[in-house]
Motif scaffolding. Sequence first.
Motif, PDB file in Angstrom:
ATOM      1  N   TYR A   1      26.936 -27.016  21.615  1.00 39.19           N
ATOM      2  CA  TYR A   1      26.453 -28.372  21.865  1.00 39.19           C
ATOM      3  C   TYR A   1      24.936 -28.401  22.074  1.00 39.19           C
ATOM      4  O   TYR A   1      24.258 -29.336  21.615  1.00 39.19           O
ATOM      5  CB  TYR A   1      27.157 -28.982  23.080  1.00 39.19           C
TER       6      TYR A   1
ATOM      7  N   ALA B   1      22.171 -30.412  19.905  1.00 42.87           N
ATOM      8  CA  ALA B   1      21.176 -31.333  20.469  1.00 42.87           C
ATOM      9  C   ALA B   1      19.775 -30.978  19.985  1.00 42.87           C
ATOM     10  O   ALA B   1      18.971 -31.859  19.659  1.00 42.87           O
ATOM     11  CB  ALA B   1      21.239 -31.298  22.001  1.00 42.87           C
TER      12      ALA B   1
ATOM     13  N   SER C   1      19.291 -32.041  16.432  1.00 38.69           N
ATOM     14  CA  SER C   1      19.152 -33.501  16.311  1.00 38.69           C
ATOM     15  C   SER C   1      17.739 -33.954  16.661  1.00 38.69           C
ATOM     16  O   SER C   1      17.347 -35.083  16.355  1.00 38.69           O
ATOM     17  CB  SER C   1      20.139 -34.199  17.249  1.00 38.69           C
TER      18      SER C   1
ATOM     19  N   TRP D   1      16.712 -34.686  19.479  1.00 41.20           N
ATOM     20  CA  TRP D   1      16.758 -35.534  20.674  1.00 41.20           C
ATOM     21  C   TRP D   1      16.936 -34.585  21.869  1.00 41.20           C
ATOM     22  O   TRP D   1      18.035 -34.157  22.179  1.00 41.20           O
ATOM     23  CB  TRP D   1      17.920 -36.511  20.605  1.00 41.20           C
TER      24      TRP D   1
ATOM     25  N   GLY E   1      19.485 -39.710  23.788  1.00 39.15           N
ATOM     26  CA  GLY E   1      20.271 -38.944  22.833  1.00 39.15           C
ATOM     27  C   GLY E   1      21.761 -39.104  23.057  1.00 39.15           C
ATOM     28  O   GLY E   1      22.208 -39.569  24.108  1.00 39.15           O
TER      29      GLY E   1
ATOM     30  N   TYR F   1      24.163 -37.012  23.599  1.00 41.40           N
ATOM     31  CA  TYR F   1      24.873 -36.252  24.625  1.00 41.40           C
ATOM     32  C   TYR F   1      24.754 -36.868  26.017  1.00 41.40           C
ATOM     33  O   TYR F   1      25.661 -36.718  26.843  1.00 41.40           O
ATOM     34  CB  TYR F   1      24.401 -34.791  24.636  1.00 41.40           C
TER      35      TYR F   1
ATOM     36  N   ASN G   1      18.786 -34.856  27.210  1.00 43.90           N
ATOM     37  CA  ASN G   1      19.877 -34.651  26.252  1.00 43.90           C
ATOM     38  C   ASN G   1      20.334 -33.195  26.218  1.00 43.90           C
ATOM     39  O   ASN G   1      21.521 -32.914  26.042  1.00 43.90           O
ATOM     40  CB  ASN G   1      19.435 -35.104  24.858  1.00 43.90           C
TER      41      ASN G   1
ATOM     42  N   ALA H   1      24.089 -31.989  27.032  1.00 44.17           N
ATOM     43  CA  ALA H   1      24.881 -31.198  26.083  1.00 44.17           C
ATOM     44  C   ALA H   1      25.585 -30.056  26.809  1.00 44.17           C
ATOM     45  O   ALA H   1      26.767 -29.774  26.568  1.00 44.17           O
ATOM     46  CB  ALA H   1      23.986 -30.648  24.978  1.00 44.17           C
TER      47      ALA H   1
END
Length: 384
Positions: A16, A20, A23, A25, A30, A32, A249, A253
């Motif tokens: 995860y 993140a 991404s 973010w 974000g 998550y 974020n 995550a």
Amino acid sequence: MIPLSVPNLKGNEEKYVVDAIRSEWVSAAGNYVNRFENNIKKYLKVDNAIACQSGTAAIHLALKLSGVTPHSEVIVPTLTFIAAVNPVKYLGAEPVFMDCDDGLNLDCEKLEQFFKEECTLTKKGLINKTTNRCIKAVVVVHVFGNMAAIEEVKELTDKYNIKLIEDATEALGTCFIAGKYKGKFAGTIGDFGAYSFNGNKIITTGGGGALVGGSAKDIKMAKYLSTQAKDDELYYVHDNIGYNYRMSNLQAALGVAQLEKLEEFIEIKIKNYEAYKAKISNINGFSLLKFNDKARNNHWFYSLCIDNNEINRDELLQYLLKNQIQTRPIWKLIHTQKPYKNNQAYKIEKAIDYYNKVLNIPCSSNLKQESIGYIVRVLGNIKK
């Protein structure tokens, strides 16, 4: 060295967090962050929650939204981590310190006695006769994940129209299995509940927290304040003083992955506690502090009680350390600390006794049974 309490990162944490990062973010926005908040709400069965930078931030926001202002007062326990109390001072208010019960949590009987004998209920609120200040809130800490007498405290705060803030920073997953609040989690019974995801907590985001509350309006305001109180995000208009309290974020995550494992961690914690308890019961001079039998407690920390006056707490700590076992005394009582020595402390007795005879022993969710056996053998050999 067998550590006291360290993270258990054997789930989807890496997956995860990498997602993140990819991404792009990574700060206080974000997918998550929203996902973590939604998962917290679902787990705790509440409608309102925000993710924060720390449990301390969550407590600060809860106190502010409870109407705590300069020259008002907040009832707090003396036996707790200082982060439960410092936010009172952030707001210019003053803490009044309360003793603990035999579960290390705030003593409800003394709280009631204090309200009846030391305060006067007026149109302006409950006034402390000694200081002539208005008491705005009570902070109850579920110490070491052990459910406090929150039913009784809530009756008192309702009676005197005082806000109840639950410091559940150590108690994520602790819930009632009997009584009026059967099925309710620690942190979801008062007006506000604060949680922490520090590195040593039962689940971690590295550093982080969450605030829950019964009022959607309050939690919306908390989110607004936690993001620098932006009234116009494009033109940077701020009508209030805000804070940089939003969780990132990347932290969220990590939290999403950890929350997936929470029930497993609690199961392991309970199993290890029972293993300790059975073995320690065979050693004279020691016992494990009991948990509230009305609740399924998360058993975050285990409290070893020294029942033999011939054994000195600090000498025991050093003895265990020499044998590669990390332990920790409970916190130095806050009413004795330099910033709070002039604050009112009401009949502090049991907290002093427990401070002198309790050590926390290794309790990580990845603690092995062989390590528990070794720790107990070392305890059994202390007199030898």
